[in-house]
Each structure stands twice: as C-alpha cells, then as structure tokens.
Design a protein around this motif. Structure first.
Motif, PDB file in Angstrom:
ATOM      1  N   SER A 166      25.635  25.806 -60.821  1.00  0.00           N
ATOM      2  CA  SER A 166      26.577  25.086 -59.975  1.00  0.00           C
ATOM      3  C   SER A 166      25.857  24.175 -58.972  1.00  0.00           C
ATOM      4  O   SER A 166      26.230  24.110 -57.796  1.00  0.00           O
ATOM      5  CB  SER A 166      27.482  26.085 -59.231  1.00  0.00           C
ATOM      6  OG  SER A 166      28.563  25.426 -58.604  1.00  0.00           O
ATOM      7  N   GLY A 167      24.814  23.491 -59.437  1.00  0.00           N
ATOM      8  CA  GLY A 167      24.139  22.521 -58.585  1.00  0.00           C
ATOM      9  C   GLY A 167      23.241  23.121 -57.529  1.00  0.00           C
ATOM     10  O   GLY A 167      22.784  22.412 -56.620  1.00  0.00           O
ATOM     11  N   ARG A 168      22.987  24.436 -57.616  1.00  0.00           N
ATOM     12  CA  ARG A 168      22.096  25.104 -56.668  1.00  0.00           C
ATOM     13  C   ARG A 168      21.025  25.874 -57.439  1.00  0.00           C
ATOM     14  O   ARG A 168      21.247  26.300 -58.568  1.00  0.00           O
ATOM     15  CB  ARG A 168      22.866  26.072 -55.757  1.00  0.00           C
ATOM     16  CG  ARG A 168      23.817  25.392 -54.770  1.00  0.00           C
ATOM     17  CD  ARG A 168      24.606  26.440 -53.999  1.00  0.00           C
ATOM     18  NE  ARG A 168      25.531  25.850 -53.046  1.00  0.00           N
ATOM     19  CZ  ARG A 168      25.295  25.719 -51.756  1.00  0.00           C
ATOM     20  NH1 ARG A 168      24.156  26.153 -51.244  1.00  0.00           N
ATOM     21  NH2 ARG A 168      26.191  25.180 -50.940  1.00  0.00           N
ATOM     22  N   TRP A 176      19.022  29.258 -57.694  1.00  0.00           N
ATOM     23  CA  TRP A 176      19.093  30.664 -57.306  1.00  0.00           C
ATOM     24  C   TRP A 176      17.789  31.329 -57.709  1.00  0.00           C
ATOM     25  O   TRP A 176      17.410  31.301 -58.890  1.00  0.00           O
ATOM     26  CB  TRP A 176      20.258  31.359 -58.016  1.00  0.00           C
ATOM     27  CG  TRP A 176      21.615  30.752 -57.758  1.00  0.00           C
ATOM     28  CD1 TRP A 176      21.995  29.471 -58.018  1.00  0.00           C
ATOM     29  CD2 TRP A 176      22.763  31.396 -57.204  1.00  0.00           C
ATOM     30  NE1 TRP A 176      23.317  29.275 -57.670  1.00  0.00           N
ATOM     31  CE2 TRP A 176      23.809  30.444 -57.163  1.00  0.00           C
ATOM     32  CE3 TRP A 176      23.008  32.696 -56.752  1.00  0.00           C
ATOM     33  CZ2 TRP A 176      25.075  30.750 -56.695  1.00  0.00           C
ATOM     34  CZ3 TRP A 176      24.272  33.009 -56.282  1.00  0.00           C
ATOM     35  CH2 TRP A 176      25.291  32.039 -56.243  1.00  0.00           C
ATOM     36  N   LYS A 234      20.042  24.788 -51.164  1.00  0.00           N
ATOM     37  CA  LYS A 234      21.138  23.907 -50.777  1.00  0.00           C
ATOM     38  C   LYS A 234      21.739  23.235 -52.012  1.00  0.00           C
ATOM     39  O   LYS A 234      21.097  23.133 -53.054  1.00  0.00           O
ATOM     40  CB  LYS A 234      20.636  22.843 -49.806  1.00  0.00           C
ATOM     41  CG  LYS A 234      20.118  23.410 -48.482  1.00  0.00           C
ATOM     42  CD  LYS A 234      19.586  22.310 -47.580  1.00  0.00           C
ATOM     43  CE  LYS A 234      19.046  22.879 -46.284  1.00  0.00           C
ATOM     44  NZ  LYS A 234      18.507  21.825 -45.388  1.00  0.00           N
ATOM     45  N   ALA A 235      22.950  22.769 -51.886  1.00  0.00           N
ATOM     46  CA  ALA A 235      23.628  22.109 -53.001  1.00  0.00           C
ATOM     47  C   ALA A 235      23.075  20.698 -53.183  1.00  0.00           C
ATOM     48  O   ALA A 235      23.070  19.895 -52.243  1.00  0.00           O
ATOM     49  CB  ALA A 235      25.127  22.060 -52.748  1.00  0.00           C
ATOM     50  N   THR A 253      23.020  16.892 -54.275  1.00  0.00           N
ATOM     51  CA  THR A 253      24.028  15.838 -54.340  1.00  0.00           C
ATOM     52  C   THR A 253      23.447  14.651 -55.086  1.00  0.00           C
ATOM     53  O   THR A 253      22.230  14.573 -55.322  1.00  0.00           O
ATOM     54  CB  THR A 253      24.464  15.388 -52.932  1.00  0.00           C
ATOM     55  OG1 THR A 253      23.338  14.746 -52.279  1.00  0.00           O
ATOM     56  CG2 THR A 253      24.915  16.570 -52.086  1.00  0.00           C
ATOM     57  N   ILE A 271      18.147  20.758 -53.701  1.00  0.00           N
ATOM     58  CA  ILE A 271      18.176  21.943 -54.558  1.00  0.00           C
ATOM     59  C   ILE A 271      16.971  22.854 -54.340  1.00  0.00           C
ATOM     60  O   ILE A 271      17.059  24.064 -54.568  1.00  0.00           O
ATOM     61  CB  ILE A 271      18.287  21.529 -56.036  1.00  0.00           C
ATOM     62  CG1 ILE A 271      18.793  22.702 -56.878  1.00  0.00           C
ATOM     63  CG2 ILE A 271      16.953  21.008 -56.565  1.00  0.00           C
ATOM     64  CD1 ILE A 271      19.215  22.312 -58.267  1.00  0.00           C
ATOM     65  N   GLY A 298      26.752  23.595 -46.162  1.00  0.00           N
ATOM     66  CA  GLY A 298      25.752  22.824 -46.884  1.00  0.00           C
ATOM     67  C   GLY A 298      24.351  23.372 -46.786  1.00  0.00           C
ATOM     68  O   GLY A 298      23.441  22.869 -47.439  1.00  0.00           O
TER      69      GLY A 298
END
Length: 230
Positions: A162-164, A166, A181-182, A184, A191, A202
């Motif tokens: 999901s764009g992050r 982990w 962080k997410a 963009t 990331i 954010g």
C-alpha cells in the motif's frame, strides 16, 4: 490404441504424465515446444532449461539469496542474487550472458531479503544497514525511527504494501514492525523514511506485537505478518 492405453499415465518419469501414449513410449508429436518435463523411456524428450545453467555459472561461492529486481520498465527487470562471498550480482535476462557482479561493499552477511519499489531495490539482512540500489548504484538513505539510531536500525526483511515499506527483524526491537512514510508521486523517497511521530499524519508508524516477527509477506490486498516466540 485402446481407450485404456490412451488414458494410462506414465508414472515415475521425472514428474511428467503421459495421457496419450503407451506406458512404454512417448511419441514425437507429444513433445511440444512448451513441454517442460524430461521423461525417460521415450522416443522424444525435451530437457528443462534455466536453473542448472544459472547455478553453474558462479564458482566463487554458494548462492545464498535469490530475488527479482522489478524495474520501472519491464524490459529492465533483472534477476538478482547474493553469494556466500557477500557479493551482489544481477542478470538482465536476454541481454547479459551471465550474472554481472555489482561493485559494492555494503554487505557483511549474505543472507539477504529483497524488496523493491519503482526503480529501487532494497536489501535487508539484519546485520548491516539496509541498502538501496538504483540500477547498479548503491546507497544507504534510510532514515531510522526516532527511537533508534542508524547503527541499530538493521531490519532483516521487508516488503512494500500500500505504498509503504514495512520492515521487521530489527535485533534491537524484534517484536516491532516499522512502517515507512507513504510514498507520493512527488516524493517517492518517503517510502524509506521511518522518522517522525507515530501519531503524526503522514509520518512513519510502528506496530508492537506480543511475539517476535519472523517474516512479512504482502499478498493481493493484504499484508501477512508471521510471528514466533522469542
């Protein structure tokens, strides 16, 4: 040929099943260009290709880690590996004749986990600082969580979901999953930034679990976290 003969499979022939020949022979017409199995006791056979050739190309050490480096442009996708002499290699399939060594000195442990985002390849091993490669250029741009120092933020594995990014398996905090962080469109580098208040919009975040985290895997629409007892 009787119906019984046509449906009688051939057992113990390299895992292949022959539904259209006798139990003794495999006809020439049954071995197509898409056949993958090598079968014995046959008129025709087509050997498997790929993994035997790849493994034979490196004589300096055992292959300890193998992964795929997915690039922004699919034609640039590469097969990557780390060998027991702590070297990183890539193979641009269809371009390179064999694996090409990436000149770098980031790894002291060859048991590496791979992950990637856009045109970046991330390497984690729980011993060294996480590494990012873009093409063949390596760097260590990761910003650690506020509670850890760069020298102690040493995740052993990670995945993008999901764009992050982990990550977990940090020796100093084995029960924690750290979330970057997410990313963009304007700031994809978010990331690999794990700093900031866990309560700020954010900012990076973290999940504290009862047991130590032993693996993370993203699947379609979900993230699976595996834990064990420490």
């Amino acid at each position: 040929m009787s119906t019984t003969e046509r449906t009688n499979p051939v057992w113990s022939n390299a895992g292949g099943v022959n539904d259209f020949g006798s139990a003794i022979n495999i006809g020439d017409g049954e071995c197509t260009n898409l056949s993958l199995n090598t079968r014995g006791d046959a008129d025709s056979f087509r050997p498997r290709e790929g993994y035997i050739t790849v493994a034979d190309l490196h004589a300096g050490g055992n292959v300890t880690s193998l992964g795929v480096y997915r690039r922004n442009v699919a034609s640039g996708n590469r097969l990557v590996r780390v060998t027991s002499d702590n070297k990183l290699w890539y193979w641009d399939v269809g371009v390179d004749a064999s694996f090409v060594e990436v000149v770098q000195g980031y790894l002291s442990d060859p048991n590496v986990s791979f992950s990637g985002f856009q045109d970046w390849l991330f390497l984690f091993n729980g011993v060294d600082e996480p590494v990012m490669f873009q093409g063949t250029t390596g760097s260590e741009p990761f910003t650690p969580p506020d509670a850890l120092l760069t020298a102690t933020f040493l995740p052993a594995f990670g995945t993008v979901f999901s764009g992050r990014l982990w990550v977990a398996g940090v020796p100093a905090s084995p029960n924690t999953v750290f979330i970057g962080k997410a990313a963009t469109a304007g700031d994809p580098e978010f990331i690999y930034q794990f700093d900031g208040s866990t309560f700020g919009l954010g900012d990076a975040n973290e999940i504290l679990l009862k047991d130590g985290v032993v693996a993370i895997q993203s699947v379609t629409g979900a993230l699976v976290i595996f834990t064990g007892t420490y």
